[in-house]
Motif scaffolding. Sequence first.
Motif: not given
Length: 352
Positions: A237-241, A273-282, A288-292, A294-299
């Motif tokens: 996924p694209q860079t978190n900003v 601190t982050a909460k797992v919102v969704t995940k894609e197993v590839l 992971y889409s994570l809620s913080t 500071y906003g949503s970030i991807m991991a």
Amino acid sequence: MSSIRLTDVSKSFGNETVIDKLNLNIKDHSFTVLVGPSGCGKSTTLRMITGLETPTAGDVFIDDVRVNDISPGKRDIAMVFQNYALYPTMTVEQNISFGLENKKISKEERKRRIQTICDIVGLAEYLKRKPSSLSGGQRQRVALARAMVKDPQVFLMDEPLSNLDAKLRTQMRVELISLHKKLGTTFVYVTHDQVEAMSMADDIVLMDNGKIVQQSIPSELYNNPNCVYAAQFVGSPQTNVLSGYLPEGVKLGFRPEKVQLNKIAMSKGITMTAKVVTKEVLGSEIIYSLSTRYGSIMAKTDIEVADNTVLNVGVDFVHMYLFDKNSMRMEFSSDMQAAVKNTFTAKAGSLI
């Protein structure tokens, strides 16, 4: 020699300027990829190199010869299009031979060139077939062979793989890289696909709104983007900003693959601190889409955790980018590291 240079080149269609004072240098023997979203000006730039479009202003040089007023057929280039443009009533051999016949090349020389090229691209057994009986990848090879047989200084390719399925695109990328090494000719390739650009190019030209955003080797573009646009265009996924939390409009960027899960604290980085919102197993990796707060970030990692899990995630300073209020890359000084550390440490334990 087959270098290309565009100097202060602009192109307008009516009142709309699509290329604005572009300066571009393409090295001899390079595999240069022009990449960017639809409408960024990459195909128009390619068409001005071929002579299919005339610059509104500025000059185009091939091997230091100004070619603005030289017709496409006399520029010693070959173009491969997205739609192959093969003659359906002709055999593979006739399609490849057609341009040579128009140039009055002798029959013996035509036969020699066609056999040599078809051996390289794997078409020798299909010479008597019509395009309709070939697969998409085979038709693309015919288009390449038709260009190669002219023995041009430069190959120009405009999204040549976009009509192929994902598996065949991967295969054709490998074949084009191998072909470039065999021929040692200058390749100029246009695509909107960052994977194609990163995997094939030895020089990438990232464009936006008719301008060059960054030109560099692939690893430099990935590791040292000069602005938010470059950082987010390359990588998936694209860079978190993250913005709105640092002084003077400064933005903090980091790539999803640099996010570490289950981190308690980092002496040379940040933890939040982050909460797992969704995940894609590839398969070998999980996105992971994570809620913080500071906003949503991807991991992106190979560690698996359950949905709705609350955990700490960390990013090392060495993997971060800082961008100023104009979204341009800035120095990540020790003072700014301290400011970032203080901002995130103060609120690390909260999601709100």
